[in-house]
Motif scaffolding. Structure first.
Motif, short mmCIF file in Angstrom:
data_model
loop_
_atom_site.label_atom_id
_atom_site.label_comp_id
_atom_site.label_asym_id
_atom_site.label_seq_id
_atom_site.Cartn_x
_atom_site.Cartn_y
_atom_site.Cartn_z
N LEU A 248 -3.28 61.51 76.25
CA LEU A 248 -3.83 59.72 76.72
C LEU A 248 -3.94 59.18 76.26
CD1 LEU A 248 -7.00 62.99 78.95
CD2 LEU A 248 -4.73 61.79 79.43
N VAL A 261 -5.41 64.05 83.24
CA VAL A 261 -4.72 65.31 82.85
C VAL A 261 -5.09 65.81 84.68
CG1 VAL A 261 -5.41 67.93 82.42
CG2 VAL A 261 -5.54 66.00 81.00
N CYS A 268 0.12 65.57 81.49
CA CYS A 268 -0.80 64.41 82.24
C CYS A 268 -0.45 63.34 82.86
CB CYS A 268 -1.08 63.21 80.62
SG CYS A 268 -2.58 64.56 79.15
#
Ligand code: C5P
Length: 308
Positions: A248, A261, A268
């Motif tokens: 991320l 997510v 992701c």
């Protein structure tokens, strides 16, 4: 017709607001589904082996992750075909072939997509002519995400996610998906969400749709949509798979308009400003920790459709 092929999209959740655990083991949701251009194909064919001893429904899986999908009666496409035959009140036979591109146990509803495709394909193969409303009801019994895979586009799901209303959107959004090694079990991620909430003493309250998110979709404003993306399952997915935090972070560093997510993970999702921007993010993510591969896609796209 001796064989029908249906193409069906993956989904990403743009908002996944999770309420308290219900007595039936599910959670009330506000679930904004968005269908994206990563597709599985399901073919339903008249069976090669018509002997009385042959099983009425068989399934084969092809594709990179085929080995991770059960090729037996537990397969969601088989369960959907069986539920459809049960609804029609007769026994029917079919050989199912699933060509997988949607990540397995990845939080993109790949199994639900295959179930939706099997419903559409078998409805045609068996000449049942059931209207989509009936297919939606059967779909909801097979799994909470299956009705959306029939519908496609962008929609908000309430209840356990199966009660759908279409949402108005403008234009196309450009996405990048970072695929992880191995899957995450959806019940396990929901369970971890409950555990983390109990540990922190937080009361989630009833989930509510995000007005800024709905406005961003209506206006086709990718920057505003990026800021409004939320997923209540994200802390649970990160707790079970800490490496996702690196993925991320890498997407945010590469200039994604929003990062989250997808569903219960571990995939992701990153929102990009354009097709070129999406390609740049995907190239940059390839070296990120926790990322097996990065693929680009656009949304919204239609739900399950017959293609042959
Ligand atoms: O409906 P489906 O079988 O796809 O759901 C899989 C699991 O995900 C459920 O058994 C439950 O643990 C969890 N779930 C939930 N609340 C929802 C949807 C799914 O807790 N609204």
């Amino acid at each position: 017709m001796s064989a029908i092929t249906v193409r069906v999209p993956a989904k990403v959740n743009l908002q996944l607001a999770v309420g308290p655990l219900r007595e039936d083991g599910y959670h009330d949701l506000v679930n904004v589904f968005h269908a994206v251009s990563i597709f599985d194909e399901v073919t339903a064919a008249e069976p090669g082996d018509v002997s009385a001893a042959a099983p009425p429904l068989t399934v084969r899986i092809e594709g990179e992750s085929a080995g991770e999908v059960p090729a037996n009666d537990d397969n969601l496409a088989v369960r959907a075909a069986r539920a459809l035959a049960g609804h029609a009140g007769r026994s029917y036979r079919a050989d199912l072939l699933i060509r997988k591109s949607i990540p397995v146990a990845g939080g993109m509803a790949g199994g639900s997509a295959d179930a939706a495709a099997a419903l559409v394909a078998c409805n045609e193969l068996w000449g049942l002519g059931l209207p989509v409303e009936d297919l939606m009801e059967i779909a909801a019994d097979v799994g909470s995400d299956v009705p959306f895979a029939l519908l496609g586009g962008t929609a908000v799901g309430t209840g356990r996610g199966e009660r759908l209303s279409r949402l108005e959107t403008s234009g196309a959004f450009h996405w990048v998906f970072a695929l992880a090694d191995g899957g995450l079990s959806t019940p396990r991620v929901y369970g971890e969400c409950d555990r983390l909430r109990e540990e922190a003493g937080t009361d989630p309250g009833l989930p509510v749709a995000s007005e800024p998110l709905l406005a961003a979709l209506r206006e086709g404003d990718a920057a505003a949509l990026g800021r409004a993306l939320t997923n209540d399952l994200q802390p649970a997915a990160l707790s079970l798979r800490p490496s996702l935090a690196h993925t991320l972070h890498a997407g945010a560093e590469l200039g994604a308009l929003g990062s989250l997510v997808s569903g219960s993970g571990p995939t992701c999702a990153f929102l990009a400003a354009s097709e070129t921007h999406a390609a740049e993010i995907a190239a940059g993510l390839k070296n990120a920790e926790g990322c097996r591969a990065a693929v680009t896609a656009t949304g919204p796209v239609p739900g399950a459709v017959v293609v042959g």
